[in-house]
Motif scaffolding. Structure first.
Motif, mmCIF file in Angstrom:
data_model
loop_
_atom_site.group_PDB
_atom_site.id
_atom_site.type_symbol
_atom_site.label_atom_id
_atom_site.label_comp_id
_atom_site.label_asym_id
_atom_site.label_seq_id
_atom_site.Cartn_x
_atom_site.Cartn_y
_atom_site.Cartn_z
ATOM 1 N N UNK A 168 46.976 43.346 16.182
ATOM 2 C CA UNK A 168 46.613 44.746 16.409
ATOM 3 C C UNK A 168 47.701 45.498 17.166
ATOM 4 N N UNK A 169 48.341 44.840 18.135
ATOM 5 C CA UNK A 169 49.392 45.504 18.908
ATOM 6 C C UNK A 169 50.569 45.888 18.018
ATOM 7 N N UNK A 170 50.928 44.991 17.114
ATOM 8 C CA UNK A 170 52.041 45.289 16.204
ATOM 9 C C UNK A 170 51.707 46.515 15.355
ATOM 10 N N UNK A 188 59.292 40.996 8.097
ATOM 11 C CA UNK A 188 58.422 39.996 7.480
ATOM 12 C C UNK A 188 58.732 38.613 8.047
ATOM 13 N N UNK A 189 57.671 37.843 8.253
ATOM 14 C CA UNK A 189 57.807 36.452 8.693
ATOM 15 C C UNK A 189 57.222 35.588 7.585
ATOM 16 N N UNK A 190 58.055 34.814 6.937
ATOM 17 C CA UNK A 190 57.612 33.997 5.809
ATOM 18 C C UNK A 190 58.107 32.564 5.975
ATOM 19 N N UNK A 230 51.146 36.352 16.071
ATOM 20 C CA UNK A 230 50.371 36.532 17.302
ATOM 21 C C UNK A 230 51.193 37.241 18.374
ATOM 22 N N UNK A 231 52.494 36.933 18.435
ATOM 23 C CA UNK A 231 53.354 37.519 19.462
ATOM 24 C C UNK A 231 54.025 38.818 19.007
ATOM 25 N N UNK A 232 53.566 39.371 17.890
ATOM 26 C CA UNK A 232 53.988 40.698 17.485
ATOM 27 C C UNK A 232 55.390 40.820 16.949
ATOM 28 N N UNK A 233 55.957 39.716 16.436
ATOM 29 C CA UNK A 233 57.324 39.786 15.904
ATOM 30 C C UNK A 233 57.360 40.559 14.592
#
Length: 308
Positions: A168-170, A188-190, A230-233
């Motif tokens: 949600x923060x991201x 994107x994180x894949x 989770x850490x908003x990356x």
């Protein structure tokens, strides 16, 4: 051949040391050495070469070790079936599944299994390699494809799809992409293309990665992708079963998802009546039903039995 000598040979080959094998067998080093020498004389061959790091199997030793390994697995399976004649569920159960499913779905649920069966021991093997169940490399497998070996009992547990998620923060900081084209402006994180994964996951994520205007990040496990999300990356491609235990994740582009990935539970016919296998199977099926009710209420029932 004398089984005692073969048993001692197997222990030495497995340990790579006369001393360590003797400790596991509760025999002196000299006794172990005598048995190995007698076995070599009976076969008229050399089974080990001495090396600075210990004992190394010769070509003939490798052949014999492969045979004793198969024999040991069969004996272990027989012992397990004998123990399963008791009413209590106990002993070791070797379970194999993928790293992603094992860490993100199965492991968080195992405390409930141990609460039901406190004397059960689980040897959990998390890897993408398909272990050979008929060769008893594992007792039960949970796989992201239907097993090809006809002699396996299999049951389809559920269907999985890879989707995009953010926290949600991201979304509050960067906005929610409303179209697939808008996704190109987000990090994107894949999963790494070179890491083992189901084809549907790779085919799903790669076009978006190729079109990305922003920086990107690849990780070799879904657990790593989840931590990044989770850490908003950025926005990560994850299997939809994470929604059950991580309800704070926000689904991005709800209409965009991978092809269906079937999840199967499988075990060999000879373990059909194993109380440990049945207990684990029934536990997983109950957890699947609970998971569907909480996370995927709209999903169709796909856990039909292919074989009882």
């Amino acid at each position: 051949m004398d089984w005692d000598k073969l048993r001692i040979f197997h222990a030495v080959a497995d340990a790579g040391s006369l001393t360590h094998a003797g400790e596991s067998l509760h025999l002196s080093q000299s006794a172990v050495s005598r048995q190995i020498r007698a076995l070599e004389e009976s076969l008229n061959t050399t089974l080990f070469r001495r090396h600075a790091r210990g004992l190394i199997l010769t070509e003939q030793g490798e052949l014999l070790f492969e045979a004793t390994r198969t024999m040991t697995k069969r004996l272990d399976a027989t012992a397990a079936r004998i123990r399963d004649s008791e009413d209590e569920v106990f002993g070791e159960l070797r379970v194999t599944t993928t790293l992603g499913f094992g860490t993100l779905w199965l492991l968080p649920r195992l405390p409930r299994l141990f609460a039901l069966y406190p004397n059960l021991k689980i040897d959990l093997m998390l890897e993408e390699k398909l272990l050979d169940l008929p060769m008893r490399e594992a007792d039960v497998a949970i796989r992201m494809k239907e097993p090809s070996q006809a002699e396996l009992i299999r049951r389809r547990l559920m269907d999985v799809r890879i989707c995009f998620y953010a926290n949600a923060d991201y979304v509050a900081r960067n906005g929610m992409p409303e179209t697939a084209e808008a996704l190109a402006d987000h990090r994107l994180i894949t999963q790494s293309p070179s890491s083992p994964q189901v084809r549907a996951g790779l085919e799903f994520s790669q076009p978006f990665v190729a079109a990305a205007n922003h920086s990107a990040m690849t990780v070799n496990t879904y657990f790593g992708i989840l931590q990044g999300v989770i850490h908003g990356i950025g926005i990560g491609s994850l299997p939809d079963y994470v929604t059950a235990d991580f309800p704070d994740l926000v689904r991005v582009l709800p209409d965009v998802q991978s092809a269906t990935i079937p999840v199967y539970l499988a075990y060999v016919e000879e373990l059909r009546h194993s109380k440990r296998v049945c207990a684990f199977r029934d536990f997983v099926l109950e957890e699947i039903q609970s998971f569907r009710r909480r996370a995927l209420p709209e999903a169709p029932e796909t856990g039909h039995a292919m074989t009882p």
